[in-house]
Write a protein that holds these residues in place. Structure first.
Motif, mmCIF file in Angstrom:
data_model
loop_
_atom_site.group_PDB
_atom_site.id
_atom_site.type_symbol
_atom_site.label_atom_id
_atom_site.label_comp_id
_atom_site.label_asym_id
_atom_site.label_seq_id
_atom_site.Cartn_x
_atom_site.Cartn_y
_atom_site.Cartn_z
ATOM 1 N N MET A 1 2.018 -3.039 -4.952
ATOM 2 C CA MET A 1 3.350 -2.464 -5.052
ATOM 3 C C MET A 1 3.945 -2.396 -3.655
ATOM 4 N N ALA A 2 5.082 -2.969 -3.480
ATOM 5 C CA ALA A 2 5.738 -2.983 -2.172
ATOM 6 C C ALA A 2 6.687 -1.793 -2.065
ATOM 7 N N LEU A 3 6.529 -1.067 -1.000
ATOM 8 C CA LEU A 3 7.411 0.067 -0.735
ATOM 9 C C LEU A 3 8.504 -0.348 0.222
ATOM 10 N N GLU A 4 9.623 0.281 0.084
ATOM 11 C CA GLU A 4 10.731 0.052 1.010
ATOM 12 C C GLU A 4 11.025 1.349 1.752
ATOM 13 N N LEU A 17 10.609 17.268 2.534
ATOM 14 C CA LEU A 17 10.115 17.008 3.880
ATOM 15 C C LEU A 17 11.244 16.424 4.710
ATOM 16 N N GLY A 18 11.381 16.903 5.911
ATOM 17 C CA GLY A 18 12.397 16.360 6.799
ATOM 18 C C GLY A 18 11.799 15.262 7.663
ATOM 19 N N LEU A 19 12.126 14.020 7.370
ATOM 20 C CA LEU A 19 11.616 12.890 8.147
ATOM 21 C C LEU A 19 12.759 12.205 8.866
ATOM 22 N N ASP A 20 12.507 11.827 10.126
ATOM 23 C CA ASP A 20 13.503 11.001 10.801
ATOM 24 C C ASP A 20 13.133 9.534 10.562
ATOM 25 N N GLU A 21 13.944 8.641 11.053
ATOM 26 C CA GLU A 21 13.752 7.207 10.782
ATOM 27 C C GLU A 21 12.408 6.696 11.309
ATOM 28 N N GLY A 22 12.014 7.146 12.494
ATOM 29 C CA GLY A 22 10.745 6.696 13.077
ATOM 30 C C GLY A 22 9.553 7.153 12.263
ATOM 31 N N GLU A 23 9.592 8.390 11.790
ATOM 32 C CA GLU A 23 8.499 8.890 10.965
ATOM 33 C C GLU A 23 8.443 8.151 9.639
ATOM 34 N N ALA A 24 9.586 7.864 9.077
ATOM 35 C CA ALA A 24 9.629 7.143 7.800
ATOM 36 C C ALA A 24 9.006 5.761 7.950
ATOM 37 N N ASP A 25 9.239 5.090 9.067
ATOM 38 C CA ASP A 25 8.639 3.775 9.300
ATOM 39 C C ASP A 25 7.119 3.882 9.371
ATOM 40 N N ARG A 26 6.633 4.894 10.077
ATOM 41 C CA ARG A 26 5.189 5.079 10.198
ATOM 42 C C ARG A 26 4.576 5.366 8.829
ATOM 43 N N TYR A 27 5.222 6.225 8.053
ATOM 44 C CA TYR A 27 4.713 6.548 6.721
ATOM 45 C C TYR A 27 4.801 5.351 5.782
ATOM 46 N N LEU A 28 5.775 4.504 5.979
ATOM 47 C CA LEU A 28 5.890 3.304 5.164
ATOM 48 C C LEU A 28 4.644 2.439 5.317
ATOM 49 N N ASP A 29 4.178 2.269 6.554
ATOM 50 C CA ASP A 29 2.955 1.497 6.794
ATOM 51 C C ASP A 29 1.739 2.190 6.192
ATOM 52 N N ASP A 30 1.611 3.505 6.410
ATOM 53 C CA ASP A 30 0.464 4.248 5.891
ATOM 54 C C ASP A 30 0.417 4.210 4.365
ATOM 55 N N LEU A 31 1.542 4.464 3.735
ATOM 56 C CA LEU A 31 1.584 4.456 2.276
ATOM 57 C C LEU A 31 1.320 3.060 1.719
ATOM 58 N N GLY A 32 1.790 2.039 2.419
ATOM 59 C CA GLY A 32 1.516 0.670 1.998
ATOM 60 C C GLY A 32 0.028 0.371 1.993
ATOM 61 N N ARG A 33 -0.685 0.818 3.032
ATOM 62 C CA ARG A 33 -2.137 0.608 3.085
ATOM 63 C C ARG A 33 -2.844 1.379 1.975
ATOM 64 N N ILE A 34 -2.381 2.590 1.692
ATOM 65 C CA ILE A 34 -2.984 3.382 0.615
ATOM 66 C C ILE A 34 -2.794 2.682 -0.726
ATOM 67 N N LEU A 35 -1.592 2.175 -0.983
ATOM 68 C CA LEU A 35 -1.338 1.492 -2.249
ATOM 69 C C LEU A 35 -2.133 0.196 -2.363
ATOM 70 N N GLU A 36 -2.356 -0.484 -1.242
ATOM 71 C CA GLU A 36 -3.202 -1.679 -1.266
ATOM 72 C C GLU A 36 -4.630 -1.316 -1.665
ATOM 73 N N MET A 37 -5.130 -0.202 -1.145
ATOM 74 C CA MET A 37 -6.476 0.240 -1.489
ATOM 75 C C MET A 37 -6.561 0.609 -2.972
ATOM 76 N N VAL A 38 -5.529 1.259 -3.502
ATOM 77 C CA VAL A 38 -5.500 1.604 -4.924
ATOM 78 C C VAL A 38 -5.507 0.333 -5.761
ATOM 79 N N ASP A 39 -4.767 -0.678 -5.357
ATOM 80 C CA ASP A 39 -4.772 -1.956 -6.076
ATOM 81 C C ASP A 39 -6.162 -2.580 -6.076
ATOM 82 N N GLN A 40 -6.875 -2.487 -4.955
ATOM 83 C CA GLN A 40 -8.237 -3.012 -4.892
ATOM 84 C C GLN A 40 -9.143 -2.259 -5.859
#
Length: 95
Positions: A1-4, A17-40
């Motif tokens: 599942m691809a997150l945007e 949660l109050g996130l700024d743009e930089g934090e959202a980018d970091r969380y986008l990568d982290d959540l993407g890795r978590i979803l990849e692990m769930v797919d595995q």
């Protein structure tokens, strides 16, 4: 599942949660890795595998159901600001 980026900001908004743009980018990568692990994990064959609540086959040792302390209601109610008929009196919160 691809997150945007918008998905992360929406989830943060829903979680209040109050996130700024930089934090959202970091969380986008982290959540993407978590979803990849769930797919595995979802691709694994689990037919015939019994679910378990704990990895060790052990029973919980329980203590005997015995009274270990005496009744101290009178002691505690002596220092309460207001008591009536063995009950604590408190100010009304809801009108």
């Amino acid at each position: 599942m691809a997150l945007e980026h918008a998905d992360v900001l929406r989830a943060a908004h829903l979680a209040r949660l109050g996130l700024d743009e930089g934090e959202a980018d970091r969380y986008l990568d982290d959540l993407g890795r978590i979803l990849e692990m769930v797919d595995q994990l979802q691709s694994l064959d689990t037919d015939g595998v019994e679910p378990l609540a704990h990895p060790l086959d052990a029973t919980q040792r329980l203590r005997a159901d015995e009274v270990t302390e005496g009744d101290q209601r009178e002691t505690f109610q002596r220092c309460a600001p207001a008591v009536e008929n063995g009950l604590y009196l408190v100010p009304r919160v809801v009108e």
